[in-house]
Design a protein around this motif. Structure first.
Motif, mmCIF file in Angstrom:
data_model
loop_
_atom_site.group_PDB
_atom_site.id
_atom_site.type_symbol
_atom_site.label_atom_id
_atom_site.label_comp_id
_atom_site.label_asym_id
_atom_site.label_seq_id
_atom_site.Cartn_x
_atom_site.Cartn_y
_atom_site.Cartn_z
ATOM 1 N N MET A 159 0.836 -1.198 0.000
ATOM 2 C CA MET A 159 0.000 0.000 0.000
ATOM 3 C C MET A 159 0.877 1.257 0.000
ATOM 4 O O MET A 159 0.692 2.171 -0.801
ATOM 5 C CB MET A 159 -0.918 -0.015 1.224
ATOM 6 C CG MET A 159 -1.801 1.203 1.338
ATOM 7 S SD MET A 159 -2.907 1.368 -0.081
ATOM 8 C CE MET A 159 -3.716 2.890 0.307
ATOM 9 N N PHE A 160 1.861 1.304 0.906
ATOM 10 C CA PHE A 160 2.733 2.469 0.989
ATOM 11 C C PHE A 160 3.612 2.596 -0.249
ATOM 12 O O PHE A 160 4.038 3.702 -0.591
ATOM 13 C CB PHE A 160 3.586 2.408 2.259
ATOM 14 C CG PHE A 160 2.815 2.717 3.513
ATOM 15 C CD1 PHE A 160 2.446 4.015 3.810
ATOM 16 C CD2 PHE A 160 2.433 1.708 4.377
ATOM 17 C CE1 PHE A 160 1.728 4.313 4.954
ATOM 18 C CE2 PHE A 160 1.717 1.991 5.531
ATOM 19 C CZ PHE A 160 1.359 3.293 5.813
ATOM 20 N N LEU A 161 3.893 1.461 -0.906
ATOM 21 C CA LEU A 161 4.664 1.516 -2.142
ATOM 22 C C LEU A 161 3.905 2.311 -3.205
ATOM 23 O O LEU A 161 4.490 3.171 -3.882
ATOM 24 C CB LEU A 161 4.950 0.105 -2.652
ATOM 25 C CG LEU A 161 5.749 0.012 -3.960
ATOM 26 C CD1 LEU A 161 7.160 0.564 -3.763
ATOM 27 C CD2 LEU A 161 5.805 -1.433 -4.456
ATOM 28 N N ILE A 162 2.616 2.035 -3.332
ATOM 29 C CA ILE A 162 1.795 2.754 -4.304
ATOM 30 C C ILE A 162 1.705 4.240 -3.929
ATOM 31 O O ILE A 162 1.823 5.112 -4.794
ATOM 32 C CB ILE A 162 0.381 2.147 -4.364
ATOM 33 C CG1 ILE A 162 0.454 0.663 -4.728
ATOM 34 C CG2 ILE A 162 -0.477 2.893 -5.376
ATOM 35 C CD1 ILE A 162 1.102 0.383 -6.051
ATOM 36 N N VAL A 163 1.511 4.505 -2.649
ATOM 37 C CA VAL A 163 1.456 5.901 -2.190
ATOM 38 C C VAL A 163 2.767 6.611 -2.513
ATOM 39 O O VAL A 163 2.778 7.760 -2.992
ATOM 40 C CB VAL A 163 1.166 5.964 -0.675
ATOM 41 C CG1 VAL A 163 1.289 7.391 -0.162
ATOM 42 C CG2 VAL A 163 -0.216 5.409 -0.368
ATOM 43 N N GLY A 164 3.873 5.935 -2.275
ATOM 44 C CA GLY A 164 5.175 6.523 -2.576
ATOM 45 C C GLY A 164 5.344 6.805 -4.058
ATOM 46 O O GLY A 164 5.864 7.862 -4.446
ATOM 47 N N TYR A 165 4.899 5.861 -4.889
ATOM 48 C CA TYR A 165 4.975 6.065 -6.337
ATOM 49 C C TYR A 165 4.172 7.288 -6.773
ATOM 50 O O TYR A 165 4.610 8.062 -7.637
ATOM 51 C CB TYR A 165 4.464 4.831 -7.072
ATOM 52 C CG TYR A 165 5.440 3.677 -7.142
ATOM 53 C CD1 TYR A 165 6.774 3.840 -6.765
ATOM 54 C CD2 TYR A 165 5.047 2.428 -7.597
ATOM 55 C CE1 TYR A 165 7.669 2.788 -6.832
ATOM 56 C CE2 TYR A 165 5.928 1.369 -7.676
ATOM 57 C CZ TYR A 165 7.239 1.546 -7.293
ATOM 58 O OH TYR A 165 8.127 0.509 -7.371
ATOM 59 N N VAL A 166 2.984 7.429 -6.201
ATOM 60 C CA VAL A 166 2.136 8.580 -6.544
ATOM 61 C C VAL A 166 2.833 9.885 -6.169
ATOM 62 O O VAL A 166 2.835 10.860 -6.940
ATOM 63 C CB VAL A 166 0.768 8.470 -5.845
ATOM 64 C CG1 VAL A 166 -0.034 9.763 -6.018
ATOM 65 C CG2 VAL A 166 -0.026 7.286 -6.399
#
Length: 285
Positions: A1-8
């Motif tokens: 989840m945090f990986l996607i947030v970081g990518y955004v």
């Protein structure tokens, strides 16, 4: 989840700030994307054998999942080890022979499905319990063997993270390769008007931009997460090692599991009182 947030966040910071004073359309050079992705995949395949490739690809879905190594799981592990060692202390080592040889049918292990479902953990537990039952090795010999096995396991699970880190290190160079190819193309079109040449040069530089962004913004976080997962997954073997060695050294089951509890990091370590109450509540089950 945090990986996607970081990518955004990364994309918003990189593209958003650029969009303030430039045109995002200038960054859309499909052939540059295809070339960098192709070079990256080709380098990954060329640098690793099929075993490493499968291990790395198989490890990738795990970075999108939460950790299974929770406080509840470690409480189950310590409770299971306590129950096994309590039976040994009460009835002797031979009393757990059937549990060790047939763990899937064991009335003790079957109480803890979160542990029993992990084939590698159960194999580690039963293998060393079997050695204890056999009585042919002392605690020092078993400790050395455990250290070697844990080191081997750790090296194996660390491989995907190391591979992805090397891939990330190579991507900026692939970006430069693509950029140079674009510049070569520009050199062959020197007779074109300045506006056309400017667009071609800008397109060539997109390769460098993409290489750096993909490397440090996308691949490096994956490599870091894979390494974290590897370290996290190795702790459970250290807990088992400490508990079994404490038992072999003559400590009571309650004290042996306390040794194991103390090896856990703070966010998953149950308190002494919490573990004691759990053990008491499970005695009657």
């Amino acid at each position: 989840m945090f990986l996607i947030v970081g990518y955004v966040i990364i994309l918003a910071a990189a593209l958003g700030t650029y969009a303030v004073h430039g045109s995002l359309a200038a960054l859309w050079v499909p052939l540059e994307y295809i070339a960098i992705v192709g070079l990256t995949i080709g380098g990954f395949v060329a640098a690793n054998d099929i075993k490493v490739i499968k291990a790395t690809v198989g490890a990738l879905p795990g970075i999108f999942k939460g950790s299974k190594f929770t406080r509840a799981l470690y409480i189950d592990l310590l409770a299971m080890l306590f129950e096994v060692l309590a039976k040994v202390r009460k009835e002797g080592l031979m009393s757990i022979e059937n549990d060790v040889e047939n763990p899937h049918d064991s009335p003790i292990f079957s109480k803890y499905p979160s542990i029993a479902s992990d084939h590698h953990v159960m194999e580690f537990v039963t293998d060393y319990l079997r050695m204890m039952v056999g009585g042919n090795l002392n605690a020092i010999e078993i400790e050395n063997l455990m250290d070697i096995e844990i080191e081997t396991h750790h090296h194996e699970v660390e491989t995907p993270g190391h591979v992805m880190a090397k891939v990330g290190d190579a991507v900026p160079a692939f970006g430069i390769v693509v950029a140079v190819m674009g510049v070569v193309n520009v050199m062959g079109s020197v007779g074109q008007p300045p506006a056309v040449l400017g667009k071609m040069i800008g397109g060539a530089l997109v390769g460098t931009f993409l290489g750096i962004l993909i490397s440090y913004g996308f691949v490096a976080p994956i490599a870091s997460l894979l390494e974290q997962k590897a370290h996290e997954g190795s702790k459970i073997y250290q807990v088992i090692k400490v508990v079994l060695l404490a038992s072999m050294s003559g400590y009571a089951p309650q004290v042996a599991v306390e040794f194991g509890r103390k090896t856990l990091v703070s966010d998953v370590r149950p308190t002494f009182r919490e573990l004691e109450e759990e053990l008491k509540s499970r005695k009657g089950k």
